[in-house]
Enzyme design. Structure first.
Site, short mmCIF file in Angstrom:
data_model
loop_
_atom_site.label_atom_id
_atom_site.label_comp_id
_atom_site.label_asym_id
_atom_site.label_seq_id
_atom_site.Cartn_x
_atom_site.Cartn_y
_atom_site.Cartn_z
N HIS B 140 0.87 -1.18 0.00
CA HIS B 140 0.00 0.00 0.00
C HIS B 140 0.92 1.23 0.00
O HIS B 140 2.03 1.17 0.52
CB HIS B 140 -0.84 -0.05 1.28
CG HIS B 140 -1.90 1.00 1.40
ND1 HIS B 140 -1.62 2.29 1.79
CD2 HIS B 140 -3.24 0.95 1.19
CE1 HIS B 140 -2.76 2.99 1.82
NE2 HIS B 140 -3.75 2.20 1.46
N ASP B 217 2.89 -4.90 8.04
CA ASP B 217 1.70 -4.07 7.86
C ASP B 217 0.48 -4.98 7.94
O ASP B 217 0.16 -5.69 7.01
CB ASP B 217 1.78 -3.36 6.50
CG ASP B 217 0.49 -2.59 6.17
OD1 ASP B 217 -0.46 -2.64 6.98
OD2 ASP B 217 0.46 -1.94 5.11
N GLN B 220 -4.73 -5.19 6.81
CA GLN B 220 -5.75 -6.09 6.27
C GLN B 220 -5.79 -7.44 6.98
O GLN B 220 -6.73 -8.22 6.76
CB GLN B 220 -5.52 -6.33 4.77
CG GLN B 220 -5.65 -5.09 3.90
CD GLN B 220 -7.05 -4.49 3.91
OE1 GLN B 220 -8.03 -5.16 4.25
NE2 GLN B 220 -7.15 -3.24 3.56
N LYS B 243 -10.66 -0.50 10.14
CA LYS B 243 -10.84 -1.69 9.31
C LYS B 243 -11.19 -2.90 10.16
O LYS B 243 -11.46 -3.98 9.66
CB LYS B 243 -9.56 -1.98 8.51
CG LYS B 243 -9.23 -0.90 7.48
CD LYS B 243 -7.99 -1.29 6.69
CE LYS B 243 -7.30 -0.12 6.05
NZ LYS B 243 -7.92 0.31 4.78
N CYS B 381 -4.81 2.65 -3.64
CA CYS B 381 -3.58 3.14 -3.01
C CYS B 381 -2.43 2.17 -3.22
O CYS B 381 -1.61 1.96 -2.33
CB CYS B 381 -3.76 3.41 -1.52
SG CYS B 381 -4.91 4.72 -1.19
C1 LIG Z 1 -2.40 -2.96 3.44
C2 LIG Z 1 -2.72 -1.59 3.95
N1 LIG Z 1 -1.79 -0.89 4.59
C3 LIG Z 1 -2.02 0.33 5.08
C4 LIG Z 1 -3.24 0.93 4.92
C5 LIG Z 1 -3.45 2.30 5.45
O1 LIG Z 1 -4.45 2.32 6.41
P1 LIG Z 1 -4.93 3.70 7.02
O2 LIG Z 1 -5.43 4.52 5.87
O3 LIG Z 1 -5.98 3.32 7.97
O4 LIG Z 1 -3.75 4.31 7.67
C6 LIG Z 1 -4.25 0.24 4.26
C7 LIG Z 1 -5.57 0.88 4.03
O5 LIG Z 1 -6.18 0.74 2.98
C8 LIG Z 1 -3.99 -1.05 3.77
O6 LIG Z 1 -4.92 -1.74 3.11
#
Ligand SMILES: Cc1ncc(COP(=O)(O)O)c(C=O)c1O
Lengths: 151, 423
Positions: B140, B217, B220, B243, B381
């Protein structure tokens, strides 16, 4: 007509499938790239200006049906027009797709662009319809002296 | 044709296949009763953000109606009550991740901020010119851009482990990237764009063989599979509350004590100090050293409630049910010749990215929305993933335990409508 049918009218689907003036222009003297960061769409508008008359215009890139059809219709509509006429059209078109103006009252200035009026029911899609126009504006403002073709 | 009778039998089938009763659990989510454009809402955008159960809504309401006050600062009753609710939430997160200590749980705004914290604090202190950071091709933007900024500031270099056409990380190529210059590995557990579940045990072990710390990370993964940070042995783990059926504006950084202790503060201010004078300031202990200023108090407490709720269902039941739903959806989509699924990893979570012929995903999203079906369209993203597959965007259905087979059927019907409109 349902909102969806109004959005995806035959003319729009046709311009999406067979976009007009969809090519790179070798002898363009103005050009600009437009991006929609929301969806990753990209459009490039090529212009040939003779004084303040749009003697030729084309575009290429990748986008949704609304942005492709809008760009295609835009090139058809403004070819041969003066920059002042283009400016007025952009303003009217913007009012049309954002719902600020009644589509029936826009007929004179935007002509067949009014098929895009359905977009006003879909606020998230207004940017798709206006991306090419913003890019056109950037192309007009791009500096002819600094302009270099990629050839 | 769906009759009342066979609809019931589908329900029974669903129940027997997994212990989890999605139909019953749906009642816990008030928003799922909503209609959109004259159709019942079918919410399939859970990877972007998931809906909130009544228990979470109640917990937040309770904070503000019963015991709201600033925390860690007052001797009065409200401040004490609120402080202990906030600290209890930290312990809930600790248990949820099986962290060794509650001080290893830092409350932040979201996964993005957690990564930025590690990049700024650990990265800027420990990395310099020529050092290498390894990420994967399916990150991401939140796990790409902060590292790129660090590289610009320090002269460090970002290396990217490639993936296959199926969307699987190439583990051997990843291992080849590890060398004497590698200083950090930061990898996504489950890809939000492809659904791929990465083999993080192997990824972590290979990095540790070279003494390289690893951040996972878990944005998900935390909502969909059980996590044990001690067993994984990751050095950092991040996720977002929103999430995980909790509030937005609250997220978690887990870090091993040995790292967090040695790292400088990320932000300065109140709560993160133990003594301040104009000559010298002593920083507070963990976790407060990293929690400058008044935090999202109700958010943390709401996250605690979300964790209680999820634990009561059981993450293993959730994962099993979502796998069944994924298989059902994948099979149904495969029957439509125009549909192409992007991401076919063997280990895959309930995230399905797809394309319909050459119809742009934006148009797909609008038409599905008119049928009440909420999916996400765009690059999610993760633009480098789109580039990797040579596409500008995808449509993405991401499932949760409250989704049902009937909702998948609604998605399929919506896709058929898209094909009809575009002829
Ligand atoms: C794999 C992953 N990492 C990081 C994020 C970033 O999350 P946040 O926007 O809640 O900081 C997301 C959100 O879509 C994600 O799917």
């Amino acid at each position: 007509m349902s909102e969806l049918d109004e959005l995806y009218q035959e003319i729009i689907l046709d311009h999406n499938k067979n976009p007009r003036n969809f090519h790179k222009m070798e002898d363009a003297n103005h050009m600009a790239d437009g991006y929609n960061p929301l969806c990753g769409d990209k459009v490039t508008v090529y212009l040939h200006l003779d004084g303040d008359v749009v003697s030729d215009i084309s575009f290429d890139g990748k986008g949704c049906a609304i942005s492709t059809a809008s760009a295609s219709l835009m090139t058809e509509t403004i070819k041969g027009k003066t920059l002042d006429e283009v400016k007025t059209m952009f303003e009217s078109f913007h009012d049309l797709v954002t719902g600020r103006k009644d589509p029936m009252k826009c007929e004179v200035c935007v002509g067949k662009l009014k098929v895009l009026a359905g977009v006003r029911q879909f606020p998230m899609r207004v940017k798709c319809a206006t991306l090419c126009w913003h890019t056109l504006k950037a192309a007009i403002e791009s500096n002819e002296d600094e302009f270099v073709t990629t050839e | 044709m769906v009759t009342a009778e066979n609809a019931l039998s589908i329900k029974e089938w669903n129940r027997s296949a997994s212990e989890l009763d999605a139909y019953k659990l749906r009642d816990d989510f008030p928003i799922l009763k909503r209609w959109v454009h004259g159709k019942p809402l079918v919410y399939l955008d859970n990877a972007a953000s998931s809906q909130k159960p009544q228990a979470v809504i109640d917990a937040i309401e309770k904070v503000y109606t019963d015991s709201y006050s600033n925390i860690h600062r007052g001797v009065h009753a409200l401040s004490q009550e609120c402080t202990s609710a906030y600290e209890e939430a930290r312990e809930k997160v600790q248990n949820f991740l099986n962290a060794a200590h509650s001080k290893e749980i830092i409350f932040v705004r979201n996964a993005t901020e957690a990564i930025n914290l590690v990049v700024s604090s650990y990265g800027r202190t420990n990395l310099s010119r020529g050092d290498e950071i390894v990420i994967s091709a399916m990150e991401h933007h939140a796990n790409i851009v902060p590292w790129q900024i660090l590289c610009q500031q320090t002269g460090a270099v970002l290396r990217v482990a490639p993936m296959t056409d199926e969307g699987e990380l190439q583990l051997d190529e990843y291992k080849k990237l590890l060398n004497d210059k590698t200083r950090f590995v930061s990898i996504v557990h489950i890809s939000n764009a492809l659904g791929t579940i990465n083999p993080i045990r192997d990824i972590i072990a290979a990095a540790h063989d070279r003494g390289v710390p690893v951040l996972i990370d878990g944005a998900q993964s935390a909502p969909h599979t059980s996590i044990d940070v001690q067993e994984l042995d990751c050095d950092f783990f991040v996720f977002s509350g929103h999430k995980l059926y909790g509030p937005s504006g609250i997220g978690v950084l887990y870090g091993k004590t040995e790292f967090l202790d040695s790292m400088p503060p990320y932000q300065g201010g109140g709560d993160m100090i133990s003594y301040v004078s104009f000559e010298k300031t002593l920083y507070n202990d963990l976790p407060y050293k990293f929690e400058a200023g008044t935090p999202h108090i109700a958010g943390a407490i709401g996250l605690g409630a979300a964790i209680d709720y999820l634990t009561s269902i059981g993450l293993d039941s959730i994962a099993a049910y979502e796998q069944e739903l994924l298989e059902y959806a994948t099979r149904a989509l495969a029957e439509i010749p125009e549909v192409r699924i992007i991401g076919a990893a063997k280990e895959k979570a309930a995230v399905i990215s797809f394309l319909i012929g050459d119809i742009h995903p934006h148009d797909v999203g609008t038409i599905l929305d008119q049928q009440g079906v909420a999916i996400r369209t765009g690059h999610h993203c993760a633009q480098p993933i789109m580039d990797r597959f040579g596409i500008p965007a995808t449509a993405r259905a991401s499932l949760a335990f409250y989704n049902t087979r009937e909702e998948i059927d609604a998605l399929i019907a919506g896709i058929k409508k898209v094909i009809e409109v575009f002829g």
